[in-house]
Design an enzyme around this catalytic site. Structure first.
Site, mmCIF file in Angstrom:
data_model
loop_
_atom_site.group_PDB
_atom_site.id
_atom_site.type_symbol
_atom_site.label_atom_id
_atom_site.label_comp_id
_atom_site.label_asym_id
_atom_site.label_seq_id
_atom_site.Cartn_x
_atom_site.Cartn_y
_atom_site.Cartn_z
ATOM 1 C CE LYS A 116 -3.061 -3.054 0.315
ATOM 2 N NZ LYS A 116 -3.255 -3.716 -0.963
ATOM 3 C CD GLU A 204 -4.600 6.172 3.719
ATOM 4 O OE1 GLU A 204 -5.822 6.069 3.950
ATOM 5 O OE2 GLU A 204 -4.034 5.607 2.770
ATOM 6 C CG HIS A 239 -13.284 -4.247 6.581
ATOM 7 N ND1 HIS A 239 -13.347 -2.913 6.245
ATOM 8 C CD2 HIS A 239 -12.889 -4.292 7.867
ATOM 9 C CE1 HIS A 239 -12.992 -2.186 7.284
ATOM 10 N NE2 HIS A 239 -12.713 -2.992 8.286
ATOM 11 N NE ARG A 297 -9.963 -9.422 -6.509
ATOM 12 C CZ ARG A 297 -9.669 -8.636 -5.474
ATOM 13 N NH1 ARG A 297 -8.411 -8.452 -5.116
ATOM 14 N NH2 ARG A 297 -10.625 -8.024 -4.800
HETATM 15 C C1 MV4 Z 1 -10.091 4.431 5.113
HETATM 16 C C2 MV4 Z 1 -11.294 4.907 5.659
HETATM 17 C C3 MV4 Z 1 -11.362 6.240 6.001
HETATM 18 N N1 MV4 Z 1 -10.294 7.045 5.839
HETATM 19 N N2 MV4 Z 1 -9.061 5.276 4.947
HETATM 20 C C4 MV4 Z 1 -11.212 -0.217 5.073
HETATM 21 C C5 MV4 Z 1 -10.541 -1.357 4.375
HETATM 22 C C6 MV4 Z 1 -9.369 -0.776 3.686
HETATM 23 N N3 MV4 Z 1 -9.224 -1.305 2.373
HETATM 24 C C7 MV4 Z 1 -9.576 0.690 3.678
HETATM 25 N N4 MV4 Z 1 -10.656 0.976 4.589
HETATM 26 C C8 MV4 Z 1 -10.935 2.262 4.934
HETATM 27 N N5 MV4 Z 1 -9.926 3.160 4.755
HETATM 28 C C9 MV4 Z 1 -9.166 6.536 5.321
HETATM 29 N N6 MV4 Z 1 -8.111 7.345 5.184
HETATM 30 C C10 MV4 Z 1 -12.345 4.015 5.818
HETATM 31 C C11 MV4 Z 1 -12.168 2.681 5.463
HETATM 32 C C12 MV4 Z 1 -13.303 1.833 5.659
HETATM 33 C C13 MV4 Z 1 -13.972 1.276 4.571
HETATM 34 C C14 MV4 Z 1 -13.541 1.501 3.266
HETATM 35 C C15 MV4 Z 1 -14.188 0.942 2.214
HETATM 36 C C16 MV4 Z 1 -15.310 0.149 2.443
HETATM 37 C C17 MV4 Z 1 -15.754 -0.088 3.720
HETATM 38 C C18 MV4 Z 1 -15.086 0.465 4.801
HETATM 39 C C19 MV4 Z 1 -15.552 0.211 6.091
HETATM 40 C C20 MV4 Z 1 -14.874 0.774 7.148
HETATM 41 C C21 MV4 Z 1 -13.751 1.568 6.933
#
Ligand code: MV4
Length: 508
Positions: A116, A204, A239, A297
């Site tokens: 990442k 972040e 998630h 993918r």
């Molecule tokens: C975040 C976020 C808010 N702010 N990054 C969750 C899994 C990972 N792939 C990234 N995720 C998140 N990153 C920042 N800077 C909130 C989430 C997040 C989320 C993102 C996409 C779909 C569902 C989610 C559920 C909770 C938190």
């Protein structure tokens, strides 16, 4: 030209890939574990090779066994599907070394996007916006909490501590204030180390109540790159995506063009070839969007994109793997977009405890009719194994507009009957009747905030009462309404379609 494709996967995606292969005149090879001897993907394939015991770590995840199966069956290409080995760069390298075409991007592109922090650095250098944050000294993560805290104070709380090797929320911690930081930092490092064998973490700024919007991209070996618009995947639970739609109810043509260009720039930065997806967070309070990660993918939810473009993305993958240029330009793609598509992931899961509900499907009736697609890897009489993901099908519908698609999905969900195992069908039926969902007013916290309405828990006496009421109701209602004096009787299908408490049908 390819001749024989081995699909290194199982379930609905293996079947889906083989269907396109067959349409193109390509032969297909299935691989299967002991419990998958009778699985649909084995029956659909021209050839099948046994690869070992049920646990994926002894079958679908063993690179040598898959390469061996290619040799035995004479396959000249491998489609990895999603999950399993699909984003494993060692597998891509092993295929290439064995002279087998890996249907996907280069191992180098997978490596760059797999980290990442590396991905943030690479795409932001290409002009793609990333969430404000800090990859740590030298861009290699923070070695200790003190340095990370100093950086967090500059960024401003709330912040998220994330694992560089992460994904799926593992090793991620939300920190609202300075006082919580050190404990959260140590926790994130520990979790990342045990989950990925790599404790590298970075920071972040936390986006509050974001939407998860992702852009489908496609590249060929001639340097052409296009995007196929967005999918809104904000309806998630822990998630795990549950519902996806295209287009997003909140993305305008202008934002789509900007996000699409940002995704194409990110893909170009790693010379991306094949199908890929750039995930973005949309900050609904500012309208800003930020690159999160790229999935190298074909994704589970690719059908919603196929439906609104009228295209077969697996066929595009095969074109690209054969060295052909992309079949269409960006302009041609933009002109093809039409209507709205929604996908429900139907899981074999306990609707109260959310645990997988493996077992035998004793009765199955799947929806069909106009503009309904059910991508499935199971059948009546099938045993859902405990060893793999419990998704039993993806129900996808298309409509002229979002309202039509939602109404069609309600109809399709009402036709769907599964007995013998528990499913999340009742959840989907409620969700497609939820006013906020119908308005398109949701974000990644939607399911958690509306849990009580979407997953009402009937327990003990309440449950008994509901069962008795439903039984009485189904006995009495037809009798009451079938003698209207005009010879019109209530159709049998308006009774609850299953033994579940079908309050959604009668407004209970
Ligand atoms: C975040 C976020 C808010 N702010 N990054 C969750 C899994 C990972 N792939 C990234 N995720 C998140 N990153 C920042 N800077 C909130 C989430 C997040 C989320 C993102 C996409 C779909 C569902 C989610 C559920 C909770 C938190």
């Amino acid at each position: 030209m390819l001749k024989r494709v081995l699909v290194a996967n199982r379930g609905e995606i293996a079947v889906r890939v083989m269907r396109t292969c067959r349409e193109r005149g390509l032969e297909t090879v299935a691989v299967y574990s002991d419990v998958d001897r009778l699985a649909p993907h084995v029956q659909v394939a021209d050839f099948a090779v046994a690869i070992g015991a049920a646990p994926a770590s002894q079958s679908y995840l063993v690179i040598d066994k898959i390469i061996d199966a290619c040799r035995k069956s004479g396959a000249d290409a491998v489609h990895p599907g999603y999950g399993f080995l699909s984003e494993n760069e060692d597998f891509a390298d092993a295929c290439t070394a064995a002279g087998i075409t890996f249907i996907g991007p280069s191992a180098e592109a997978m490596r760059k996007m797999g980290s990442k922090t590396e991905a943030r650095k690479t795409v932001s250098a290409a002009g793609t916006p990333v969430v404000p944050g800090d990859n740590g000294p030298g861009g290699n993560g923070f070695p200790d909490a003190q340095g990370a805290l100093a950086s967090a104070m500059k960024i401003g709380f709330p912040v998220l501590i994330k694992a560089a090797a992460g994904g799926g929320g593992k090793g991620m911690r939300l920190v609202n204030a300075e006082s919580e930081f050190v404990a959260a930092f140590d926790g994130a490092r520990r979790e990342a180390t045990s989950a990925f064998g790599d404790g590298t973490v970075y920071i972040e700024k936390a986006i509050i109540r974001p939407r998860h919007i992702e852009i489908q991209v496609f590249g060929d070996t001639h340097g052409n790159l296009v995007h196929l618009g967005e999918r809104d995947c904000s309806i998630q639970r822990r998630h795990q995506k549950v519902i996806e739609e295209a287009p997003s109810p909140v993305i305008t043509p202008e934002v789509r063009a900007k996000m699409g260009a940002a995704a194409v720039a990110a893909a170009r930065a790693v010379n991306y070839v094949g199908a890929g997806t750039c995930e973005f967070l949309l900050d609904q309070s500012t309208g800003g969007f930020y690159f999160l990660e790229m999935n190298t993918r074909l994704q589970v939810e690719h059908p919603v994109t196929e439906m609104i473009y009228g295209l077969d993305l697996v066929s595009w993958q095969l074109d690209v793997a054969e060295g052909k240029p992309l079949p269409m330009s960006q302009q041609e793609l933009d002109a093809r977009r039409r209507g709205h598509a929604v996908e429900c992931r139907i899981y074999a899961e306990d609707p109260v405890k959310f645990l997988p509900s493996p077992g035998k499907i004793t009765h199955l009736r799947v929806p069909d009719g106009p503009y309904v697609r059910n991508d499935s890897g199971c059948y009546e009489g099938a045993e859902i194994p405990v060893d793999y993901d419990p998704m039993i099908s993806k129900l996808v519908v298309w409509g002229d507009d979002r309202r039509t698609a939602i109404a069609r999905m309600r109809r399709a969900l009402d036709e769907y009957q599964v007995r013998g195992i528990e499913t999340n069908l009742a959840f989907h039926r409620r969700c497609f009747r939820h006013p906020a969902f119908i308005e398109g007013d949701y974000d990644t916290g939607f399911i958690a905030r509306n849990a009580a309405e979407l997953h009402p828990r009937a327990e003990g006496g309440e449950l008994d009462a509901a069962i008795i009421a439903a039984a009485l109701d189904s006995l009495q209602k037809p009798a009451a309404s079938s003698h209207a004096g005009n010879g019109v009787s209530r159709a049998a299908h308006s009774a609850p379609p299953s033994s579940e408490i079908s309050g959604w049908r009668r407004g209970l």
